[in-house]
Design a protein around this motif. Sequence first.
Motif, PDB file in Angstrom:
ATOM      1  N   LEU A  75       0.799  -1.836   0.281  1.00 19.33           N
ATOM      2  CA  LEU A  75       0.226  -0.038   0.361  1.00 19.33           C
ATOM      3  C   LEU A  75       1.058   0.908   0.047  1.00 19.33           C
ATOM      4  O   LEU A  75       0.550   2.243  -0.539  1.00 19.33           O
ATOM      5  N   GLU A  76       1.913   1.237   0.599  1.00 17.09           N
ATOM      6  CA  GLU A  76       2.813   1.950   0.770  1.00 17.09           C
ATOM      7  C   GLU A  76       3.274   2.945  -0.138  1.00 17.09           C
ATOM      8  O   GLU A  76       3.228   3.574  -0.862  1.00 17.09           O
ATOM      9  N   ASN A  77       3.290   2.182  -1.622  1.00 21.04           N
ATOM     10  CA  ASN A  77       4.154   2.119  -1.840  1.00 21.04           C
ATOM     11  C   ASN A  77       3.110   2.060  -3.785  1.00 21.04           C
ATOM     12  O   ASN A  77       3.372   2.291  -5.319  1.00 21.04           O
ATOM     13  N   ALA A  78       2.176   1.536  -3.555  1.00 20.52           N
ATOM     14  CA  ALA A  78       0.650   2.414  -4.502  1.00 20.52           C
ATOM     15  C   ALA A  78       0.681   3.428  -4.803  1.00 20.52           C
ATOM     16  O   ALA A  78       0.297   4.579  -4.300  1.00 20.52           O
ATOM     17  N   PRO A  79       0.795   3.863  -6.113  1.00 12.62           N
ATOM     18  CA  PRO A  79       0.556   4.987  -6.771  1.00 12.62           C
ATOM     19  C   PRO A  79      -0.765   5.534  -6.342  1.00 12.62           C
ATOM     20  O   PRO A  79      -1.994   5.150  -6.412  1.00 12.62           O
ATOM     21  N   MET A  80      -0.425   7.367  -6.320  1.00  7.41           N
ATOM     22  CA  MET A  80      -1.801   7.982  -6.192  1.00  7.41           C
ATOM     23  C   MET A  80      -2.934   7.799  -4.794  1.00  7.41           C
ATOM     24  O   MET A  80      -3.856   8.080  -5.076  1.00  7.41           O
ATOM     25  N   LEU A  81      -2.170   6.560  -4.359  1.00  8.94           N
ATOM     26  CA  LEU A  81      -3.314   6.073  -2.806  1.00  8.94           C
ATOM     27  C   LEU A  81      -2.992   7.207  -2.008  1.00  8.94           C
ATOM     28  O   LEU A  81      -1.207   7.766  -1.571  1.00  8.94           O
ATOM     29  N   LYS A  82      -4.063   7.475  -0.877  1.00 10.39           N
ATOM     30  CA  LYS A  82      -3.276   8.489   0.543  1.00 10.39           C
ATOM     31  C   LYS A  82      -3.071   7.741   1.124  1.00 10.39           C
ATOM     32  O   LYS A  82      -4.194   6.548   1.527  1.00 10.39           O
ATOM     33  N   HIS A  83      -2.425   8.630   2.105  1.00 12.00           N
ATOM     34  CA  HIS A  83      -1.339   7.481   3.337  1.00 12.00           C
ATOM     35  C   HIS A  83      -2.105   8.058   4.085  1.00 12.00           C
ATOM     36  O   HIS A  83      -1.228   9.110   4.872  1.00 12.00           O
ATOM     37  N   GLU A  84      -2.294   7.437   4.840  1.00 14.04           N
ATOM     38  CA  GLU A  84      -2.923   7.326   6.573  1.00 14.04           C
ATOM     39  C   GLU A  84      -2.845   6.872   7.444  1.00 14.04           C
ATOM     40  O   GLU A  84      -2.626   6.741   8.848  1.00 14.04           O
ATOM     41  N   THR A  85      -1.619   5.758   7.190  1.00 16.69           N
ATOM     42  CA  THR A  85      -1.555   4.361   7.858  1.00 16.69           C
ATOM     43  C   THR A  85       0.057   4.552   8.624  1.00 16.69           C
ATOM     44  O   THR A  85       0.326   3.836   9.623  1.00 16.69           O
ATOM     45  N   ALA A  86       0.016   5.157   7.935  1.00 14.59           N
ATOM     46  CA  ALA A  86       2.272   5.218   8.035  1.00 14.59           C
ATOM     47  C   ALA A  86       2.052   5.494  10.033  1.00 14.59           C
ATOM     48  O   ALA A  86       3.339   5.100   9.891  1.00 14.59           O
ATOM     49  N   GLN A  87       1.824   6.639  10.405  1.00 11.45           N
ATOM     50  CA  GLN A  87       1.780   6.474  11.674  1.00 11.45           C
ATOM     51  C   GLN A  87       1.086   5.814  13.067  1.00 11.45           C
ATOM     52  O   GLN A  87       1.105   6.566  13.812  1.00 11.45           O
ATOM     53  N   MET A  88      -0.134   4.820  12.053  1.00 12.43           N
ATOM     54  CA  MET A  88      -1.082   4.326  13.255  1.00 12.43           C
ATOM     55  C   MET A  88      -0.291   2.794  13.488  1.00 12.43           C
ATOM     56  O   MET A  88       0.834   2.319  13.029  1.00 12.43           O
ATOM     57  N   THR A  89      -0.599   2.336  15.034  1.00 10.99           N
ATOM     58  CA  THR A  89      -0.683   0.540  15.001  1.00 10.99           C
ATOM     59  C   THR A  89      -0.841   0.034  14.243  1.00 10.99           C
ATOM     60  O   THR A  89      -2.141   0.683  13.587  1.00 10.99           O
ATOM     61  N   GLU A  90      -1.213  -1.521  14.642  1.00 14.27           N
ATOM     62  CA  GLU A  90      -1.695  -2.352  13.836  1.00 14.27           C
ATOM     63  C   GLU A  90      -3.093  -2.413  14.372  1.00 14.27           C
ATOM     64  O   GLU A  90      -4.525  -2.091  14.146  1.00 14.27           O
ATOM     65  N   ALA A  91      -3.223  -1.781  16.127  1.00 17.93           N
ATOM     66  CA  ALA A  91      -4.599  -1.658  16.433  1.00 17.93           C
ATOM     67  C   ALA A  91      -5.100  -0.791  15.908  1.00 17.93           C
ATOM     68  O   ALA A  91      -6.632  -0.524  16.180  1.00 17.93           O
ATOM     69  N   ASP A  92      -4.900  -0.175  15.655  1.00 14.93           N
ATOM     70  CA  ASP A  92      -5.220   1.602  15.360  1.00 14.93           C
ATOM     71  C   ASP A  92      -6.107   1.423  14.443  1.00 14.93           C
ATOM     72  O   ASP A  92      -7.076   2.193  13.966  1.00 14.93           O
ATOM     73  N   ILE A  93      -5.493   0.533  13.536  1.00 18.00           N
ATOM     74  CA  ILE A  93      -5.742   0.532  12.262  1.00 18.00           C
ATOM     75  C   ILE A  93      -7.129  -0.132  11.835  1.00 18.00           C
ATOM     76  O   ILE A  93      -7.689  -0.161  11.308  1.00 18.00           O
ATOM     77  N   ALA A  94      -6.884  -0.830  12.804  1.00 19.17           N
ATOM     78  CA  ALA A  94      -8.194  -2.093  13.657  1.00 19.17           C
ATOM     79  C   ALA A  94      -9.506  -1.090  13.588  1.00 19.17           C
ATOM     80  O   ALA A  94     -10.177  -1.639  13.227  1.00 19.17           O
ATOM     81  N   LYS A  95      -8.660  -0.854  13.981  1.00 15.82           N
ATOM     82  CA  LYS A  95     -10.489   0.006  15.231  1.00 15.82           C
ATOM     83  C   LYS A  95     -11.012   1.404  13.859  1.00 15.82           C
ATOM     84  O   LYS A  95     -12.128   0.988  13.834  1.00 15.82           O
ATOM     85  N   ALA A  96     -10.075   1.554  12.803  1.00 14.30           N
ATOM     86  CA  ALA A  96     -10.583   3.186  12.390  1.00 14.30           C
ATOM     87  C   ALA A  96     -10.879   1.710  11.157  1.00 14.30           C
ATOM     88  O   ALA A  96     -12.151   2.373  10.697  1.00 14.30           O
ATOM     89  N   ILE A  97     -10.796   0.312  10.717  1.00 15.08           N
ATOM     90  CA  ILE A  97     -11.496   0.191   9.561  1.00 15.08           C
ATOM     91  C   ILE A  97     -12.927  -0.914  10.134  1.00 15.08           C
ATOM     92  O   ILE A  97     -13.434  -1.022   9.972  1.00 15.08           O
ATOM     93  N   GLY A  98     -13.158  -0.211  11.477  1.00  9.15           N
ATOM     94  CA  GLY A  98     -14.563  -1.272  11.891  1.00  9.15           C
ATOM     95  C   GLY A  98     -13.881  -2.800  12.751  1.00  9.15           C
ATOM     96  O   GLY A  98     -15.218  -2.840  13.087  1.00  9.15           O
ATOM     97  N   ALA A  99     -12.595  -3.103  12.618  1.00 11.26           N
ATOM     98  CA  ALA A  99     -12.453  -4.116  13.153  1.00 11.26           C
ATOM     99  C   ALA A  99     -11.661  -4.425  14.080  1.00 11.26           C
ATOM    100  O   ALA A  99     -11.195  -3.426  15.157  1.00 11.26           O
TER     101      ALA A  99
END
Length: 336
Positions: A128-152
């Motif tokens: 995801l970090e290397n995907a073109p034209m993608l907005k990167h919002e997970t860079a400073q997030m922990t795995e638990a933070d990401i899980a919460k953000a996507i509703g898991a």
Amino acid sequence: MLKKLALVFVLLGAILAGGVGWAYLQVKASIDQPVAQLEEPYLTVRPGTTFRGLIYQLTQMGVIAESPWTRWVGRIDPTLARIKAGTYSIEQARTLRDVLVTVASGKEYQFSITLLEGDRFTDWLNELENAPMLKHETAQMTEADIAKAIGADVDKLEGYLLPETYHYTAGTSDLALLKRAYGHMTQLLGSAWEDRDASIPLKNPYEVLIMASIIEKETAVDEERAKVSSVFMNRLHKGMRLQTDPTVIYGMGDKFDGNIRRKDLRTPTPYNTYTIFGLPPTPIAMPSAASVLAAVKPAQTNYYYFVADGKGGHTFSKTLSEHNRAVRQYLKILKQ
């Protein structure tokens, strides 16, 4: 006198008509002018961009040559001046008209990223970090933070996301793609659990994910998945250890250097199925839909062992003596 005056008007009209016709040809030529091919063939039109603003942008990018006539294109064909914001691919465009038709269509370019089965969550983050034209919002997030953000409602996302090719438009966030992957896996897992074989020794959908991830790491051959599943189910029914190498590797983490040694098989970790009974605590990879389905509907066999056959598949055995012969055959193939 009147005849001379009329002649003057006729001549002026002819000159004016000729001038308009000449100007029309100049504008038309500017529409049909060839465009330069860019190394990165994407055109991003910002919200609020005017037609003249777009023409200026195209000249600054080097897509078209500067011309005083292009500003009048909308007078000849108003549909070409209907600017819609977005990111478009102009790789196939040959003329300015092609570019303007693409922008006026509003059909943004669909980028794609393939998130592979068998990969770990950390591998997906790198993709995801290397995907073109993608907005990167997970860079400073922990795995638990990401899980919460996507509703898991979990701390660890391993296994919870469905591998497939995802399409997106420029500016989409990596969180949005992960949320889609989570939703797809949740839907698949729910229907698979409802349709499961009643005899499988798995207590809940999460254990299905764990088993599916092991199946995924053990074979890439679709026809074998149900057989591999049957081996592990038979072992669980009989109270045998699963003894599967991929779980050992996952438990070793960064210590794994590409080889598993005897001491690694004997070193206890929460994931070492040579030292623990039952399933490891979490999935060890992202399982494909095929592996999830194999986990809930294993083949009906009497197999308890399998080993690589040296040809891309596996040899399945019912007894330890059969298995040992298959192992010797495999080692013989490796030596050859």
